[in-house]
Design a protein around this motif. Structure first.
Motif, PDB file in Angstrom:
ATOM      1  N   THR A  47       0.850  -1.186   0.000  1.00 52.15           N
ATOM      2  CA  THR A  47       0.000   0.000   0.000  1.00 52.15           C
ATOM      3  C   THR A  47       0.888   1.239   0.000  1.00 52.15           C
ATOM      4  OG1 THR A  47      -1.694  -1.184   1.259  1.00 52.15           O
ATOM      5  CG2 THR A  47      -1.864   1.215   1.175  1.00 52.15           C
ATOM      6  N   SER A  48       0.535   2.221  -0.811  1.00 47.97           N
ATOM      7  CA  SER A  48       1.351   3.442  -0.919  1.00 47.97           C
ATOM      8  C   SER A  48       1.175   4.319   0.315  1.00 47.97           C
ATOM      9  CB  SER A  48       0.969   4.222  -2.176  1.00 47.97           C
ATOM     10  OG  SER A  48      -0.259   4.906  -1.977  1.00 47.97           O
ATOM     11  N   TYR A  61      -3.650   0.877  -3.212  1.00 49.33           N
ATOM     12  CA  TYR A  61      -3.204  -0.516  -3.279  1.00 49.33           C
ATOM     13  C   TYR A  61      -2.318  -0.746  -4.500  1.00 49.33           C
ATOM     14  CZ  TYR A  61      -6.755  -1.728   0.233  1.00 49.33           C
ATOM     15  OH  TYR A  61      -7.499  -1.808   1.379  1.00 49.33           O
ATOM     16  N   GLU A  62      -1.318  -1.589  -4.289  1.00 46.95           N
ATOM     17  CA  GLU A  62      -0.432  -1.956  -5.395  1.00 46.95           C
ATOM     18  C   GLU A  62      -1.209  -2.613  -6.526  1.00 46.95           C
ATOM     19  OE1 GLU A  62       3.480  -4.822  -6.297  1.00 46.95           O
ATOM     20  OE2 GLU A  62       2.603  -4.719  -4.276  1.00 46.95           O
ATOM     21  N   LYS A  63      -2.189  -3.471  -6.185  1.00 50.56           N
ATOM     22  CA  LYS A  63      -2.964  -4.174  -7.206  1.00 50.56           C
ATOM     23  C   LYS A  63      -3.674  -3.213  -8.153  1.00 50.56           C
ATOM     24  CE  LYS A  63      -7.360  -4.564  -4.662  1.00 50.56           C
ATOM     25  NZ  LYS A  63      -8.453  -5.483  -4.267  1.00 50.56           N
ATOM     26  N   THR A  64      -4.068  -2.043  -7.624  1.00 52.68           N
ATOM     27  CA  THR A  64      -4.745  -1.038  -8.449  1.00 52.68           C
ATOM     28  C   THR A  64      -3.786  -0.410  -9.443  1.00 52.68           C
ATOM     29  OG1 THR A  64      -6.244  -0.544  -6.612  1.00 52.68           O
ATOM     30  CG2 THR A  64      -6.111   1.081  -8.387  1.00 52.68           C
ATOM     31  N   LEU A  65      -2.583  -0.113  -8.980  1.00 48.58           N
ATOM     32  CA  LEU A  65      -1.588   0.521  -9.838  1.00 48.58           C
ATOM     33  C   LEU A  65      -1.064  -0.443 -10.903  1.00 48.58           C
ATOM     34  CD1 LEU A  65       0.477   2.584  -7.230  1.00 48.58           C
ATOM     35  CD2 LEU A  65      -1.235   3.432  -8.851  1.00 48.58           C
ATOM     36  N   THR A  66      -0.867  -1.709 -10.537  1.00 51.20           N
ATOM     37  CA  THR A  66      -0.338  -2.657 -11.526  1.00 51.20           C
ATOM     38  C   THR A  66      -1.327  -2.876 -12.669  1.00 51.20           C
ATOM     39  OG1 THR A  66      -1.178  -4.559 -10.266  1.00 51.20           O
ATOM     40  CG2 THR A  66       1.089  -3.849  -9.823  1.00 51.20           C
ATOM     41  N   ASP A 124       6.347 -14.555 -26.672  1.00 49.40           N
ATOM     42  CA  ASP A 124       7.682 -14.052 -27.026  1.00 49.40           C
ATOM     43  C   ASP A 124       8.283 -13.280 -25.865  1.00 49.40           C
ATOM     44  OD1 ASP A 124       7.965 -14.752 -29.967  1.00 49.40           O
ATOM     45  OD2 ASP A 124       6.019 -13.734 -29.963  1.00 49.40           O
ATOM     46  N   ALA A 125       7.420 -12.801 -24.951  1.00 46.60           N
ATOM     47  CA  ALA A 125       7.891 -12.117 -23.747  1.00 46.60           C
ATOM     48  C   ALA A 125       6.768 -12.113 -22.713  1.00 46.60           C
ATOM     49  CB  ALA A 125       8.327 -10.694 -24.056  1.00 46.60           C
ATOM     50  N   PHE A 126       7.137 -12.320 -21.458  1.00 42.88           N
ATOM     51  CA  PHE A 126       6.207 -12.257 -20.336  1.00 42.88           C
ATOM     52  C   PHE A 126       6.713 -11.174 -19.394  1.00 42.88           C
ATOM     53  CE2 PHE A 126       5.262 -13.236 -15.938  1.00 42.88           C
ATOM     54  CZ  PHE A 126       3.921 -13.609 -15.930  1.00 42.88           C
ATOM     55  N   ILE A 127       5.837 -10.218 -19.045  1.00 45.26           N
ATOM     56  CA  ILE A 127       6.241  -9.102 -18.186  1.00 45.26           C
ATOM     57  C   ILE A 127       5.253  -8.987 -17.035  1.00 45.26           C
ATOM     58  CG2 ILE A 127       6.818  -6.651 -18.095  1.00 45.26           C
ATOM     59  CD1 ILE A 127       6.944  -6.765 -21.216  1.00 45.26           C
ATOM     60  N   SER A 128       5.759  -9.120 -15.820  1.00 45.99           N
ATOM     61  CA  SER A 128       4.920  -8.994 -14.635  1.00 45.99           C
ATOM     62  C   SER A 128       5.188  -7.636 -13.977  1.00 45.99           C
ATOM     63  CB  SER A 128       5.220 -10.122 -13.644  1.00 45.99           C
ATOM     64  OG  SER A 128       4.315 -10.088 -12.563  1.00 45.99           O
ATOM     65  N   PHE A 129       4.115  -6.870 -13.734  1.00 48.26           N
ATOM     66  CA  PHE A 129       4.243  -5.516 -13.199  1.00 48.26           C
ATOM     67  C   PHE A 129       3.965  -5.490 -11.695  1.00 48.26           C
ATOM     68  CE2 PHE A 129       3.061  -4.987 -17.658  1.00 48.26           C
ATOM     69  CZ  PHE A 129       4.074  -4.150 -18.095  1.00 48.26           C
ATOM     70  N   HIS A 130       4.876  -4.839 -10.962  1.00 46.81           N
ATOM     71  CA  HIS A 130       4.733  -4.686  -9.512  1.00 46.81           C
ATOM     72  C   HIS A 130       5.258  -3.313  -9.091  1.00 46.81           C
ATOM     73  CE1 HIS A 130       3.747  -8.920  -8.307  1.00 46.81           C
ATOM     74  NE2 HIS A 130       4.204  -9.130  -9.540  1.00 46.81           N
ATOM     75  N   TYR A 131       4.931  -2.937  -7.852  1.00 52.00           N
ATOM     76  CA  TYR A 131       5.483  -1.736  -7.228  1.00 52.00           C
ATOM     77  C   TYR A 131       6.077  -2.139  -5.891  1.00 52.00           C
ATOM     78  CZ  TYR A 131       3.365   1.172 -10.825  1.00 52.00           C
ATOM     79  OH  TYR A 131       3.041   1.728 -12.040  1.00 52.00           O
TER      80      TYR A 131
END
Length: 337
Positions: A171-172, A177-182, A225-232
């Motif tokens: 949480t910022s 919430y991080e889930k909202t930003l990702t 071809d690419a997998f990108i997982s976004f987090h904060y």
């Protein structure tokens, strides 16, 4: 006597009407109402004018209008990374492009600053119909600059917005919430990549919890071809900031992670905390090239004030896009070598 009368008759019949016509055409009234005469120069002037060609205005450059898309874009003295930096432009700056050379554009700002910038970090707005004067064999046009931004057509990219549902993540400092930003970030990236022709698959499109093995499985199933997982990120020391990303298998993943991080740092202006190994589920169980990106610290006041903006998400999307271009370009070169 007979000849004299004949001459008078001929004058009256043939010459007098002609003189009357002439007098009607060239007789004018002057200021004191007296009759005057003007010289017949119209035909001569018309002939002279027809022989004079109006010179065409030669334009040495065209006037392509563009806008800077990132903060901290270096303006260089010459079109080369080794050339000295003579200025910096930020996102939203309006520029006029005068010349283009091998992915570099010679630009002028509204304040009169001039120099060379990389065309990967600008977007074209409008262009006039002027032709450009080639520079070192290159051409300048909307098409030539846009062609530097290569297509991702045919590439399958899996985007993974971290967390979701009952897994809120961190949480910022302002309560986001991080889930909202990702999710918000991945959606902007999705639009950017689809516009470039990529086939984009999202592991989640709403506030839903998706098990980690399913996220990796989606990548494997679709031969991504690419997998990108976004987090904060978050840390108990509020001074820690910056962007980092992770790989699991060096030979398969590190090139993708490095190329993405380098471009995201460049487009966002946040600190580069480096690419690192980590034994993360979505990476370990993924047989496709993959990386997990931590896009800033929600526990850091400066980072948080930046990363929660829509402008930042646009910058991340641009960084991912450019990073993928670098990655696929290097992969192609490796196959050819």
């Amino acid at each position: 006597m007979k000849y004299g009368k004949l001459i008078k008759i001929l004058v009256i019949v043939f010459v007098l009407p002609f003189l009357i016509i002439i007098s009607q055409k060239y007789q004018i009234k002057v200021i004191n109402s007296q009759t005057g005469w003007r010289i017949n120069v119209d035909a001569k002037q018309a002939k002279i004018k027809s022989q004079i060609k109006t010179p065409k205005r030669m334009t040495a450059t065209n006037t392509i209008k563009a806008m800077v898309e990132v903060n901290g874009l270096n303006v260089r003295k010459q079109p080369s990374l080794s050339s000295s930096v003579i200025g910096i432009l930020n996102a939203g700056t309006k520029i006029t492009i005068n010349e283009e050379q091998s992915g570099w554009a010679k630009v002028e700002t509204s304040s009169g600053e001039m120099g060379w910038i990389n065309t990967n970090y600008i977007s074209i707005e409008t262009a006039t119909n002027h032709k450009t004067q080639p520079v070192s064999g290159s051409t300048t046009s909307n098409e030539s600059i846009q062609n530097n931004l290569e297509s991702l057509k045919g590439k399958t990219i899996v985007l993974d917005p971290g967390h979701g549902g009952n897994d809120v993540g961190t949480t910022s400092i302002v309560g986001t919430y991080e889930k909202t930003l990702t999710l918000a970030t991945a959606q902007v990236v999705e639009q950017k990549l689809e516009k470039a022709g990529a086939n984009v698959i999202m592991t989640r499109t709403n506030d839903t919890f998706i098990p980690l093995e399913q996220r990796a499985g989606l990548s494997n199933k679709n031969h991504a071809d690419a997998f990108i997982s976004f987090h904060y990120n978050c840390f108990n020391a509020p001074s820690i900031n910056g962007v980092t990303d992770f790989y699991y298998q060096n030979s398969k993943d590190s090139a993708l992670a490095t190329d993405l991080l380098n471009k995201i740092v460049k487009t966002t202006g946040l600190n580069n905390d480096g690419t690192k190994f980590d034994d993360l589920d979505v990476l370990r169980n993924n047989s496709r090239p993959c990386t997990l990106i931590e896009l800033g610290y929600l526990s850091n006041k400066q980072d948080d004030s930046i990363v929660e903006t829509s402008a930042y998400r646009d910058q991340v999307a641009q960084g991912v896009y450019l990073g993928l271009l670098d990655y696929f370009s290097s992969q192609k070169q490796d196959r050819l070598s």
